[in-house]
Design a protein around this motif. Structure first.
Motif, PDB file in Angstrom:
ATOM      1  N   GLN A 164      10.526 -13.886  -8.087  1.00 16.45           N
ATOM      2  CA  GLN A 164      10.243 -15.187  -7.490  1.00 16.45           C
ATOM      3  C   GLN A 164      10.402 -15.261  -6.166  1.00 16.45           C
ATOM      4  N   PHE A 165      11.155 -14.814  -5.416  1.00 13.11           N
ATOM      5  CA  PHE A 165      11.249 -14.788  -4.096  1.00 13.11           C
ATOM      6  C   PHE A 165      10.093 -14.270  -3.418  1.00 13.11           C
ATOM      7  N   ASN A 166       9.521 -12.973  -3.888  1.00 13.20           N
ATOM      8  CA  ASN A 166       8.330 -12.344  -3.379  1.00 13.20           C
ATOM      9  C   ASN A 166       6.958 -13.160  -3.728  1.00 13.20           C
ATOM     10  N   LEU A 167       6.913 -13.796  -4.871  1.00 13.86           N
ATOM     11  CA  LEU A 167       5.988 -14.559  -5.313  1.00 13.86           C
ATOM     12  C   LEU A 167       5.708 -15.949  -4.412  1.00 13.86           C
ATOM     13  N   GLY A 168       6.996 -16.357  -4.197  1.00 13.46           N
ATOM     14  CA  GLY A 168       7.129 -17.485  -3.154  1.00 13.46           C
ATOM     15  C   GLY A 168       6.477 -17.162  -1.998  1.00 13.46           C
ATOM     16  N   GLY A 169       6.676 -16.142  -1.410  1.00 16.23           N
ATOM     17  CA  GLY A 169       6.238 -15.522  -0.337  1.00 16.23           C
ATOM     18  C   GLY A 169       4.916 -15.441  -0.166  1.00 16.23           C
TER      19      GLY A 169
ATOM     20  N   GLU B 192      -3.903  -9.078  -4.477  1.00 19.88           N
ATOM     21  CA  GLU B 192      -4.001  -9.546  -5.656  1.00 19.88           C
ATOM     22  C   GLU B 192      -3.514  -8.945  -6.863  1.00 19.88           C
ATOM     23  N   VAL B 193      -3.130  -7.884  -6.806  1.00 21.75           N
ATOM     24  CA  VAL B 193      -2.689  -7.087  -7.964  1.00 21.75           C
ATOM     25  C   VAL B 193      -1.199  -7.131  -7.859  1.00 21.75           C
ATOM     26  N   ALA B 194      -0.731  -7.148  -6.581  1.00 16.56           N
ATOM     27  CA  ALA B 194       0.911  -7.436  -6.218  1.00 16.56           C
ATOM     28  C   ALA B 194       0.950  -8.924  -6.811  1.00 16.56           C
ATOM     29  N   VAL B 195       0.355  -9.672  -6.481  1.00 16.41           N
ATOM     30  CA  VAL B 195       0.754 -11.115  -7.153  1.00 16.41           C
ATOM     31  C   VAL B 195       0.547 -11.162  -8.523  1.00 16.41           C
ATOM     32  N   SER B 196       0.041 -10.494  -9.145  1.00 16.58           N
ATOM     33  CA  SER B 196      -0.069 -10.549 -10.733  1.00 16.58           C
ATOM     34  C   SER B 196       1.110  -9.794 -11.338  1.00 16.58           C
ATOM     35  N   TRP B 197       1.747  -8.621 -10.701  1.00 14.19           N
ATOM     36  CA  TRP B 197       2.794  -7.830 -11.038  1.00 14.19           C
ATOM     37  C   TRP B 197       4.094  -8.891 -10.818  1.00 14.19           C
ATOM     38  N   TYR B 198       4.023  -9.513  -9.452  1.00 13.61           N
ATOM     39  CA  TYR B 198       5.389 -10.269  -9.326  1.00 13.61           C
ATOM     40  C   TYR B 198       5.030 -11.444 -10.213  1.00 13.61           C
ATOM     41  N   GLY B 199       4.107 -12.071 -10.617  1.00 14.35           N
ATOM     42  CA  GLY B 199       3.979 -13.188 -11.577  1.00 14.35           C
ATOM     43  C   GLY B 199       4.682 -12.857 -12.912  1.00 14.35           C
TER      44      GLY B 199
ATOM     45  N   GLY C 221       0.763  -1.302   0.130  1.00 10.98           N
ATOM     46  CA  GLY C 221      -0.109   0.023  -0.079  1.00 10.98           C
ATOM     47  C   GLY C 221       0.907   1.116   0.116  1.00 10.98           C
ATOM     48  N   LEU C 222       1.957   1.322  -0.608  1.00 11.70           N
ATOM     49  CA  LEU C 222       2.907   2.412  -0.782  1.00 11.70           C
ATOM     50  C   LEU C 222       2.576   3.232  -2.112  1.00 11.70           C
ATOM     51  N   GLY C 223       1.863   4.426  -1.852  1.00 14.89           N
ATOM     52  CA  GLY C 223       1.661   5.314  -3.107  1.00 14.89           C
ATOM     53  C   GLY C 223       0.424   4.762  -3.973  1.00 14.89           C
ATOM     54  N   VAL C 224      -0.208   3.926  -3.481  1.00 18.72           N
ATOM     55  CA  VAL C 224      -1.367   3.275  -4.163  1.00 18.72           C
ATOM     56  C   VAL C 224      -2.156   2.294  -2.950  1.00 18.72           C
ATOM     57  N   GLU C 225      -3.553   2.347  -3.244  1.00 19.14           N
ATOM     58  CA  GLU C 225      -4.171   1.349  -2.355  1.00 19.14           C
ATOM     59  C   GLU C 225      -3.747   0.080  -2.249  1.00 19.14           C
ATOM     60  N   ARG C 226      -3.796  -0.782  -1.236  1.00 17.41           N
ATOM     61  CA  ARG C 226      -3.062  -1.838  -0.935  1.00 17.41           C
ATOM     62  C   ARG C 226      -3.942  -2.901  -1.584  1.00 17.41           C
ATOM     63  N   ASP C 227      -3.553  -3.780  -2.659  1.00 21.29           N
ATOM     64  CA  ASP C 227      -3.976  -4.874  -3.361  1.00 21.29           C
ATOM     65  C   ASP C 227      -3.096  -5.989  -3.480  1.00 21.29           C
TER      66      ASP C 227
ATOM     67  N   GLY D  73       3.298 -18.603   0.024  1.00 23.45           N
ATOM     68  CA  GLY D  73       3.508 -19.514   1.146  1.00 23.45           C
ATOM     69  C   GLY D  73       2.452 -18.897   2.400  1.00 23.45           C
ATOM     70  N   SER D  74       2.011 -17.563   2.252  1.00 22.26           N
ATOM     71  CA  SER D  74       1.449 -17.080   3.207  1.00 22.26           C
ATOM     72  C   SER D  74       0.026 -16.742   2.817  1.00 22.26           C
ATOM     73  N   GLY D  75      -0.263 -17.330   1.436  1.00 19.99           N
ATOM     74  CA  GLY D  75      -1.693 -16.976   0.941  1.00 19.99           C
ATOM     75  C   GLY D  75      -2.084 -15.676   0.789  1.00 19.99           C
ATOM     76  N   ARG D  76      -1.372 -14.811   0.469  1.00 18.15           N
ATOM     77  CA  ARG D  76      -1.675 -13.565   0.552  1.00 18.15           C
ATOM     78  C   ARG D  76      -2.012 -12.955  -1.042  1.00 18.15           C
ATOM     79  N   GLY D  77      -3.014 -12.316  -1.544  1.00 18.32           N
ATOM     80  CA  GLY D  77      -3.534 -12.310  -2.659  1.00 18.32           C
ATOM     81  C   GLY D  77      -3.694 -13.464  -3.409  1.00 18.32           C
TER      82      GLY D  77
END
Length: 461
Positions: free
Chosen positions: A389-394, A371-378, A363-369, A397-401
């Motif tokens: 890849q590390f961020n996506l793995g995380g 699912e969108v984060a996962v899309s860009w990491y992917g 949620g830095l400079g934009v509303e926290r989302d 692993g935590s079920g975020r997004g």
């Protein structure tokens, strides 16, 4: 005494032209106009030159009509008037005056004084070309290369370029070299391309000089010779060829074939950047950011990065985003950072895609989302970006997004660890503890399958 005699003879000739011109002789009027135009034996006077050129043109003298068209075109001795230029070019061209035919073709090509019409332009270029005018033959060849006003036809383009090149037309020699270099209408031949580039370069054609330099630098059609490459690039760069200036900057900054010289590299980058060269602007920003060849200056770095970014360079857009995100050279502004990351990410820049994911995840400079984060990491992870890849793995692993999936988490962390993302190795071990032996095998197999499918892709850092 000889100079005085020559001057006297020249002035006598002027007087003869003037007397004959005043009696209505069109050839004398034309020559008198040239005397005034050139300032030959009399004071230069473009207004009088125009007056007498008009007199000769009005009597139907074709070459006077062409000269008059040029004067209207350039605004010499009279206010610039493209329509009048077209009128006089046409009058001369219809009489078969070859320069006027080419000039009229150019007016149609540019849409000056007449509606743009590529077909009509080609027809006039063709008339002049048939009379052996090398510059018109080059223009006709270019029309065939690009398919402007005529169907694209490389063999015909090659034929017209060759006719003009054999008349020592530098533009034709350059174009002919490009035909051989790219294999357009002829078998690709780097050596033959270089031969034509050299002929054009000898006539101080800056683009040809640069291409000769590149050929020597990269061993295209000739054994690699960095010193000759550097010498040719300097010749082109001194004629303000921005690409040559940029290439010199690269050679000097990297010590490629020449002694490394950051200060001189900075100088060439700056000259190219000031003329609008996008990649030079980006590299110049890098010199300021790292203090190479110049004192470190984050503000100047940002200025040059932004110039390149505004021209669409994704790596520059990413760097501008980083500087706004961290407040380097500018007040910290996470919303602007997101905007610049998005520009680069949408062009496929993996680092920007990862950073944009970070901004959405937190949620830095934009509303926290998430699912969108996962899309860009992917998107970044699929390009082999280790941190993504590390961020996506995380996230898996935590079920975020995304639905929690320990196998996918382990797969992405494995890939990140192999790419030297140090934190990923520790996280992968933790992820493996939550998996059964069978699940670990599936995760390992998935990582191997991904590697095989992406073997030819470079992994951005």
């Amino acid at each position: 005494m000889k100079n005085q005699s020559s001057a006297r003879a020249g002035y006598d000739t002027f007087l003869w032209y003037r007397e004959a011109a005043e009696r209505g002789n069109p050839y004398a009027q034309f020559n008198l106009a040239l005397v005034y135009k050139k300032g030959q034996d009399v004071a230069r006077d473009e207004v009088r030159a125009f007056y007498w050129m008009l007199k000769a043109a009005q009597q139907g003298l074709a070459f006077a009509q062409n000269h008059l068209g040029v004067m209207y075109y350039n605004g010499r001795g009279v206010a610039s008037n493209d329509k009048e230029a077209v009128r006089w070019f046409r009058a001369a061209a219809l009489q078969g005056e070859v320069s006027a035919q080419q000039n009229l073709g150019q007016m149609y090509k540019k849409g000056r004084g007449v509606a743009r019409n590529d077909e009509t332009a080609v027809s006039w270029f063709y008339r002049a070309s048939e009379q052996g005018v090398a510059s018109a033959q080059t223009l006709l060849g270019e029309a065939y290369v690009h398919g402007t006003g005529v169907r694209r036809n490389y063999p015909l383009a090659l034929a017209w370029f060759r006719k003009a090149a054999l008349q020592n037309d530098a533009s034709a020699q350059l174009n002919l070299g490009l035909m051989y270099k790219h294999g357009h209408g002829v078998a690709r031949n780097e050596a033959q391309a270089l031969a034509w580039f050299k002929q054009a370069a000898a006539q101080e054609c800056a683009v040809a000089q640069r291409l000769v330099g590149v050929a020597y630098a990269e061993g295209q059609g000739v054994p690699a010779d960095p010193l000759r490459a550097y010498a040719w690039l300097v010749r082109a760069a001194e004629q303000e060829d921005a690409d040559a200036q940029f290439n010199l900057g690269i050679m000097l900054a990297n010590g490629k074939g020449v002694e490394r010289d950051d200060e001189l590299a900075f100088t060439w980058y700056r000259r190219a950047a000031e003329s609008g060269h996008m990649l030079a602007q980006y590299n110049l920003g890098g010199m300021y950011a790292r203090g190479r060849g110049v004192a470190r200056d984050d503000q100047r770095a940002l200025e040059w990065y932004r110039m390149a970014a505004e021209q669409g360079a994704p790596n520059a857009q990413f760097n501008v985003g980083v500087m706004y995100a961290n407040g380097h050279g500018v007040a910290k502004d996470e919303a602007r950072a997101v905007a610049w990351y998005r520009c680069a990410a949408e062009q496929g820049d993996a680092s920007a895609q990862n950073n944009l994911g970070v901004m959405y995840a937190n949620g830095l400079g934009v509303e926290r989302d998430e699912e969108v984060a996962v899309s860009w990491y992917g998107k970044a992870a699929e390009q082999g970006h280790a941190l993504a890849q590390f961020n996506l793995g995380g996230m898996y692993g935590s079920g975020r997004g995304v639905a929690r999936d320990d196998q996918k988490s382990c797969m992405w962390l494995t890939l990140a660890a192999e790419a030297a993302e140090l934190a990923a190795a520790s996280n992968r071990k933790n992820a493996e503890l939550d998996l059964t032996p069978q699940a670990r095998e599936v995760a390992t197999a998935s990582a191997q399958h991904w590697r095989a499918a992406h073997a030819t892709r470079a992994r951005p850092v």
